[in-house]
Write an enzyme that holds these catalytic residues in place. Sequence first.
Site, short mmCIF file in Angstrom:
data_model
loop_
_atom_site.label_atom_id
_atom_site.label_comp_id
_atom_site.label_asym_id
_atom_site.label_seq_id
_atom_site.Cartn_x
_atom_site.Cartn_y
_atom_site.Cartn_z
N ARG A 1 -25.55 -0.78 -4.22
CA ARG A 1 -24.13 -0.46 -4.60
C ARG A 1 -23.87 -0.12 -6.05
O ARG A 1 -23.03 0.54 -6.65
CB ARG A 1 -23.26 -1.56 -4.30
CG ARG A 1 -23.24 -1.93 -2.76
CD ARG A 1 -22.43 -3.15 -2.75
NE ARG A 1 -21.96 -3.57 -1.11
CZ ARG A 1 -21.37 -4.39 -0.80
NH1 ARG A 1 -20.61 -5.20 -1.70
NH2 ARG A 1 -21.14 -4.49 0.71
N GLU B 1 -16.04 -6.54 -4.77
CA GLU B 1 -16.81 -7.82 -4.54
C GLU B 1 -18.16 -8.11 -5.60
O GLU B 1 -18.98 -8.70 -5.48
CB GLU B 1 -17.90 -7.28 -3.09
CG GLU B 1 -16.96 -7.31 -1.96
CD GLU B 1 -17.57 -7.04 -0.78
OE1 GLU B 1 -18.81 -6.81 -0.75
OE2 GLU B 1 -16.80 -6.96 0.50
N ASN C 1 -26.38 -6.47 -2.34
CA ASN C 1 -26.64 -5.01 -2.04
C ASN C 1 -26.82 -4.32 -3.11
O ASN C 1 -25.88 -3.64 -3.91
CB ASN C 1 -25.59 -4.51 -1.20
CG ASN C 1 -25.07 -5.39 -0.03
OD1 ASN C 1 -24.20 -6.31 -0.12
ND2 ASN C 1 -25.59 -5.11 1.16
N ASP D 1 0.84 -1.24 0.01
CA ASP D 1 0.04 0.01 0.06
C ASP D 1 0.74 1.35 0.08
O ASP D 1 1.86 1.25 0.70
CB ASP D 1 -1.07 -0.08 1.13
CG ASP D 1 -1.96 0.92 1.22
OD1 ASP D 1 -2.03 2.14 0.94
OD2 ASP D 1 -3.21 0.62 1.11
N LYS E 1 0.13 4.05 1.27
CA LYS E 1 0.25 4.75 2.77
C LYS E 1 1.21 4.18 3.60
O LYS E 1 1.55 4.60 4.42
CB LYS E 1 -1.14 4.51 3.30
CG LYS E 1 -2.39 5.29 2.62
CD LYS E 1 -3.43 5.24 3.31
CE LYS E 1 -4.19 3.69 3.70
NZ LYS E 1 -4.34 2.96 2.48
N GLU F 1 -17.36 -16.87 -4.61
CA GLU F 1 -18.81 -16.59 -3.99
C GLU F 1 -19.64 -15.90 -5.03
O GLU F 1 -19.05 -14.97 -5.61
CB GLU F 1 -18.60 -15.97 -2.54
CG GLU F 1 -19.99 -15.82 -1.66
CD GLU F 1 -19.54 -15.06 -0.54
OE1 GLU F 1 -20.17 -15.33 0.43
OE2 GLU F 1 -18.82 -14.02 -0.57
N LYS G 1 -9.32 -13.65 9.26
CA LYS G 1 -7.73 -13.00 9.24
C LYS G 1 -7.12 -13.09 10.68
O LYS G 1 -7.74 -13.28 11.64
CB LYS G 1 -7.92 -11.73 8.60
CG LYS G 1 -8.44 -10.59 9.44
CD LYS G 1 -8.34 -9.14 8.84
CE LYS G 1 -9.69 -8.40 8.50
NZ LYS G 1 -9.38 -7.17 7.83
N ARG H 1 -15.22 -4.67 12.90
CA ARG H 1 -16.32 -4.64 11.76
C ARG H 1 -16.81 -5.78 11.18
O ARG H 1 -16.91 -6.12 10.02
CB ARG H 1 -15.56 -3.87 10.40
CG ARG H 1 -15.13 -2.37 10.78
CD ARG H 1 -14.62 -1.78 9.54
NE ARG H 1 -13.26 -2.24 9.12
CZ ARG H 1 -12.08 -2.00 9.60
NH1 ARG H 1 -11.97 -0.89 10.45
NH2 ARG H 1 -10.96 -2.57 9.21
#
Length: 523
Positions: free
Chosen positions: A354, A405, A351, A256, A258, A344, A477, A454
């Site tokens: 989106r 996703e 949703n 990343d 960042k 998946e 994770k 989350r």
Amino acid sequence: MCINNALKRVDLRRSPYNVTEQYPAEVLERRKALEGPRRDGKSTLLVRDNLFIDGRPFMPTSTPPPHLDSDENVPDVDKPVGMCGKLTIVAGHSVPYVDKPVGLCKNSISLQIYSRVVKTDLFCKNDASVSTHDVREQSHLINFHVNEYNITDEALEMIGYTGKNNSTSLGDKTEIKRADNTTQVRNFLQPQNYSAMTKNCSNFIHERGYIDHHLTEVERDFPIAFSIIMFTDIEQSERLLRAIYRPQNYYCIHVDSKTNQTIYDGMSSIASCFDNVFVMSTRFDVQWGTMTNLEPDLLCMKELWNKSTLWKYFINLTGQEFPLRTNYELVRILEAYNGSNDLEGTLKRANRDRWEKAGSPPHNITAIKGAAHIVVNRGFVDFVLHDQRAHDLLNWTRQTYFPDETYFATLNHNPQLGVPGAYLGVPETDDVLKPFMTRFKDWGERECHGKRVRAICIIGTGDLPELAQSKKLFVNKFHQNFHPYGYDCLEELIANRTRDIYLGDLAFDSRYYGTLGFVKNKI
């Protein structure tokens, strides 16, 4: 029985060949321990590699085999350790070499791979079928280890996995709790450590325990391409790389933008020691729910495609994940997949808000909600990179939320596009008809023994028994500073399974994976 069955299948009469059991010299030497007690009328019991005499564990007083370094107390290479049976982690104490866990080795374990003329499938569970499928390279010396753990002077015992893939792992709750309550701060390796270690690549590869051989013919002939998307904790990402590394595979790492430059430099120094590992110079500022979650994988797909024409499947990972399968097991699973893709997908639970801003997808495509984690064949990657319809869909997803996703899942569940390995059935992932095997990932559907961030379960030590039994490929994770013993033990479990494969235990049964709905109903 195995030998008799093999001889029935291969007539070696009037030939210079024969089929015999073959054990390393040190194993034959240790078996001599049975002779005296039996002559004295004592009861002897051999449970896997553990010898009991009159109900008490036998503890040899001899020194380790000569090819091992006795000064370093290297463990017996034939004894399953870690989660295989009872794990005893002891630091600061001298313990017999047959019981010392891999995790306390200061040096690599040297395993001699012996050539075998014939092998029998599944260890003669059914009628033996003789094959040279996994004949080893004779006299090739493999070095690997799990690096030394910083553990307090306290024994931690975990009753669990017995070392076979169909075993039931219950877990000792008391000992798991003791592990969870161990509060010593772990000092993890930092980028500057890796920059220093990789100044001598040969030493780095040896000391860190990378496997520098394909080990089996089936692995050699089935290269896999991986992407690793990371943003923190260089040691955790390096240990993931080490766990999945084989010289025939290919690895693309994205750091990343960042992330501190020292981590990027450290990962680059690691990659410089391997011909098949590279760190992307183009870096994205990855932000949740945006295209920056998807772009690193797309970039890695392109680079991996250009690096080699040999790899057969692509798997994307993050630096906070870990394998639940050895490379050999993974290859056998992908062979069973037979070109199908493991993604998946759902329309009922999607949703849809989106996608409202973007309007309808191009080419009469139906948008599908899925996961960012994928296992896809080379043809799928070819379609992503080179088919105009894939490019058009990608441009459409740029206007959506959480495109990572949507994009891959949509390609795989619109069979009219002709994407290689795409799913022909109703795009609804479930646990029966179309399970999602790519990841063990808990969004709240089970008890989490770690913590939730989350809604996602951050794996704790108490989750290990379930992970040991899981048929999934990878787990998501881990946090490096949270329940580090859980990560240690899972790492050791995979190392033990890998070692058993080195020594000829090829009994992994992949038939279940060939029965899955997305395998039976693919293009």
